[in-house]
Each structure stands twice: as C-alpha cells, then as structure tokens.
Design a protein around this motif. Sequence first.
Motif, PDB file in Angstrom:
ATOM      1  N   MET A 168       0.831  -1.212   0.000  1.00  0.00           N
ATOM      2  CA  MET A 168       0.000   0.000   0.000  1.00  0.00           C
ATOM      3  C   MET A 168       0.866   1.263   0.000  1.00  0.00           C
ATOM      4  O   MET A 168       0.513   2.264  -0.628  1.00  0.00           O
ATOM      5  CB  MET A 168      -0.944   0.013   1.211  1.00  0.00           C
ATOM      6  N   THR A 169       1.996   1.207   0.692  1.00  0.00           N
ATOM      7  CA  THR A 169       2.913   2.345   0.690  1.00  0.00           C
ATOM      8  C   THR A 169       3.383   2.627  -0.733  1.00  0.00           C
ATOM      9  O   THR A 169       3.376   3.774  -1.190  1.00  0.00           O
ATOM     10  CB  THR A 169       4.116   2.070   1.609  1.00  0.00           C
ATOM     11  N   PHE A 170       3.765   1.573  -1.439  1.00  0.00           N
ATOM     12  CA  PHE A 170       4.211   1.761  -2.821  1.00  0.00           C
ATOM     13  C   PHE A 170       3.059   2.143  -3.742  1.00  0.00           C
ATOM     14  O   PHE A 170       3.259   2.896  -4.694  1.00  0.00           O
ATOM     15  CB  PHE A 170       4.939   0.518  -3.339  1.00  0.00           C
ATOM     16  N   LEU A 171       1.873   1.638  -3.475  1.00  0.00           N
ATOM     17  CA  LEU A 171       0.721   2.027  -4.296  1.00  0.00           C
ATOM     18  C   LEU A 171       0.485   3.529  -4.203  1.00  0.00           C
ATOM     19  O   LEU A 171       0.441   4.227  -5.219  1.00  0.00           O
ATOM     20  CB  LEU A 171      -0.537   1.268  -3.871  1.00  0.00           C
ATOM     21  N   PHE A 172       0.363   4.027  -2.987  1.00  0.00           N
ATOM     22  CA  PHE A 172       0.085   5.451  -2.819  1.00  0.00           C
ATOM     23  C   PHE A 172       1.297   6.307  -3.219  1.00  0.00           C
ATOM     24  O   PHE A 172       1.131   7.379  -3.805  1.00  0.00           O
ATOM     25  CB  PHE A 172      -0.358   5.745  -1.392  1.00  0.00           C
ATOM     26  N   GLY A 173       2.499   5.837  -2.923  1.00  0.00           N
ATOM     27  CA  GLY A 173       3.695   6.561  -3.347  1.00  0.00           C
ATOM     28  C   GLY A 173       3.818   6.618  -4.862  1.00  0.00           C
ATOM     29  O   GLY A 173       4.169   7.649  -5.425  1.00  0.00           O
ATOM     30  N   SER A 174       3.477   5.514  -5.519  1.00  0.00           N
ATOM     31  CA  SER A 174       3.545   5.474  -6.987  1.00  0.00           C
ATOM     32  C   SER A 174       2.501   6.381  -7.617  1.00  0.00           C
ATOM     33  O   SER A 174       2.756   6.989  -8.662  1.00  0.00           O
ATOM     34  CB  SER A 174       3.359   4.041  -7.483  1.00  0.00           C
ATOM     35  N   VAL A 175       1.337   6.478  -7.000  1.00  0.00           N
ATOM     36  CA  VAL A 175       0.302   7.388  -7.515  1.00  0.00           C
ATOM     37  C   VAL A 175       0.802   8.831  -7.447  1.00  0.00           C
ATOM     38  O   VAL A 175       0.668   9.594  -8.410  1.00  0.00           O
ATOM     39  CB  VAL A 175      -1.026   7.208  -6.744  1.00  0.00           C
ATOM     40  N   ILE A 176       1.398   9.204  -6.323  1.00  0.00           N
ATOM     41  CA  ILE A 176       1.908  10.569  -6.167  1.00  0.00           C
ATOM     42  C   ILE A 176       3.026  10.842  -7.179  1.00  0.00           C
ATOM     43  O   ILE A 176       3.021  11.859  -7.881  1.00  0.00           O
ATOM     44  CB  ILE A 176       2.401  10.808  -4.726  1.00  0.00           C
ATOM     45  N   CYS A 177       3.969   9.906  -7.289  1.00  0.00           N
ATOM     46  CA  CYS A 177       5.080  10.085  -8.221  1.00  0.00           C
ATOM     47  C   CYS A 177       4.588  10.109  -9.668  1.00  0.00           C
ATOM     48  O   CYS A 177       5.082  10.897 -10.474  1.00  0.00           O
ATOM     49  CB  CYS A 177       6.108   8.977  -8.022  1.00  0.00           C
ATOM     50  N   SER A 178       3.609   9.279  -9.991  1.00  0.00           N
ATOM     51  CA  SER A 178       3.060   9.270 -11.356  1.00  0.00           C
ATOM     52  C   SER A 178       2.375  10.585 -11.681  1.00  0.00           C
ATOM     53  O   SER A 178       2.483  11.093 -12.801  1.00  0.00           O
ATOM     54  CB  SER A 178       2.067   8.116 -11.513  1.00  0.00           C
ATOM     55  N   PHE A 217       4.319   6.195 -20.749  1.00  0.00           N
ATOM     56  CA  PHE A 217       5.561   6.255 -19.973  1.00  0.00           C
ATOM     57  C   PHE A 217       5.244   6.266 -18.481  1.00  0.00           C
ATOM     58  O   PHE A 217       5.849   5.535 -17.694  1.00  0.00           O
ATOM     59  CB  PHE A 217       6.368   7.500 -20.361  1.00  0.00           C
ATOM     60  N   THR A 218       4.279   7.090 -18.098  1.00  0.00           N
ATOM     61  CA  THR A 218       3.914   7.205 -16.689  1.00  0.00           C
ATOM     62  C   THR A 218       3.324   5.907 -16.162  1.00  0.00           C
ATOM     63  O   THR A 218       3.652   5.476 -15.050  1.00  0.00           O
ATOM     64  CB  THR A 218       2.912   8.369 -16.498  1.00  0.00           C
ATOM     65  N   MET A 219       2.456   5.270 -16.932  1.00  0.00           N
ATOM     66  CA  MET A 219       1.871   4.002 -16.481  1.00  0.00           C
ATOM     67  C   MET A 219       2.919   2.904 -16.397  1.00  0.00           C
ATOM     68  O   MET A 219       2.879   2.085 -15.472  1.00  0.00           O
ATOM     69  CB  MET A 219       0.730   3.570 -17.405  1.00  0.00           C
ATOM     70  N   SER A 220       3.859   2.882 -17.318  1.00  0.00           N
ATOM     71  CA  SER A 220       4.948   1.900 -17.245  1.00  0.00           C
ATOM     72  C   SER A 220       5.781   2.118 -15.990  1.00  0.00           C
ATOM     73  O   SER A 220       6.149   1.169 -15.298  1.00  0.00           O
ATOM     74  CB  SER A 220       5.839   2.001 -18.480  1.00  0.00           C
ATOM     75  N   MET A 221       6.068   3.373 -15.697  1.00  0.00           N
ATOM     76  CA  MET A 221       6.821   3.700 -14.496  1.00  0.00           C
ATOM     77  C   MET A 221       6.034   3.300 -13.245  1.00  0.00           C
ATOM     78  O   MET A 221       6.597   2.766 -12.281  1.00  0.00           O
ATOM     79  CB  MET A 221       7.139   5.193 -14.471  1.00  0.00           C
ATOM     80  N   MET A 251       5.440  -0.357  -8.708  1.00  0.00           N
ATOM     81  CA  MET A 251       4.539  -1.227  -7.924  1.00  0.00           C
ATOM     82  C   MET A 251       5.093  -2.651  -7.828  1.00  0.00           C
ATOM     83  O   MET A 251       5.084  -3.253  -6.753  1.00  0.00           O
ATOM     84  CB  MET A 251       3.147  -1.268  -8.546  1.00  0.00           C
ATOM     85  N   SER A 252       5.556  -3.196  -8.939  1.00  0.00           N
ATOM     86  CA  SER A 252       6.043  -4.584  -8.901  1.00  0.00           C
ATOM     87  C   SER A 252       7.347  -4.695  -8.117  1.00  0.00           C
ATOM     88  O   SER A 252       7.501  -5.597  -7.289  1.00  0.00           O
ATOM     89  CB  SER A 252       6.197  -5.135 -10.319  1.00  0.00           C
ATOM     90  N   THR A 253       8.275  -3.782  -8.331  1.00  0.00           N
ATOM     91  CA  THR A 253       9.508  -3.832  -7.548  1.00  0.00           C
ATOM     92  C   THR A 253       9.242  -3.501  -6.087  1.00  0.00           C
ATOM     93  O   THR A 253       9.862  -4.074  -5.191  1.00  0.00           O
ATOM     94  CB  THR A 253      10.575  -2.873  -8.116  1.00  0.00           C
TER      95      THR A 253
END
Length: 190
Positions: free
Chosen positions: A79-89, A145-149, A154-156
Amino acid sequence: MKKQDSPYYLGARAGIPVGLYMSGMFAFFVLMTRVNIASFALLCLMACMPVVIYATMRSTVRRQKGQTTFSGLWMQGIMTFLFGSVICSLVTMLYIKFVEPDMILGLVRNCIASCEAMPGNDYAETAQIMQRMIDSGAVPSASSFTMSMFWLSMSTGSVLSLITAAIAQSVARRRSLAGQMASRTNGITE
C-alpha cells in the motif's frame, strides 16, 4: 482492529512521504542529462529506498509492540508503494505534459547518440531501430511512460516490501525473544 492498525491505513500514511521521495528520484532522473552528479544522487536515493521502507515497517512494529503479522507488514509495504507510486506518477505526468513535453523524445535521441558512439554492429542496429521508432511516431506517450513507471515501481515495491517485511518481522521476533529471556533471567535471580 482499529483503523490506525490497518495495514491499508498505515500504508496510505507512509505513501505520502514515500511518494515525495520517489518524486525526488524522478527529479534527479530528469536532471541526469544536465547535471553529472544527478545520476549519482539518483543511485543513492534508489539504494536508500529499502531503508526508508524498513523504517516505516519498524515504526509499525514498535507501535504495535511486536504484534504485527508478516502479511500485515507486507500489505503495508504494498500500500505504501501504491500510494507513493500514484503521487510520483502524478508529478511525472504533470512534468511531462506541462514542463518538458519532449522529454521522452529527448531520451530516445540520447539513446540513439549513445548507441552510435559505441563500437559494434549491435549498437548501430539498436540506434537504427530507435530512429525508425521516431520516424514512424512510435515514441511512447506521456501517459504510457507514466503508467509503465507506475507498474514498474509497484512490482519492484511489492518484492522489496516482501523482503523488508521478512527482515522487520525477524528483527521483531529476535527482540521479543531477547526480552522474554531477559525477564526470565531477572525472575530467576530475584
């Protein structure tokens, strides 16, 4: 289970600073082509990411007095990476759309120049393929590009959270056992 103990809640709270941290990583990624030291700074930030995630999990273990489950810690990390990835994206998409719309094209052109500077036919062939990609308009869009990132992080992040949760749980168990042994020893000597 209280709301504050939920791995979803804890992950969402930790996702804000992690998202800002990941956005900082993106900023150094963008600066790499302009400032030489930025690539080293990016590498340092990437190397410190496990420490950041471990710190969030360790604070959860301490707050819950070692009663945290492995699966709860892992879900918190996801969940940390989910929300962090949303912000970074979001930061990435806004940057590419409004600040530097030709960023991806520039990255492809830099790759072509690097490949052409390398000796060997494999690199020249790669440069030709990338040039055809530009000529045919097949350069990835900002959204792809953003979705790939996003999916990469998320996977890593999921794998990193799995490893970090195991370490945090192991350390918590060792400390718990050491505390139990110390209390038994104190009880015998009294």
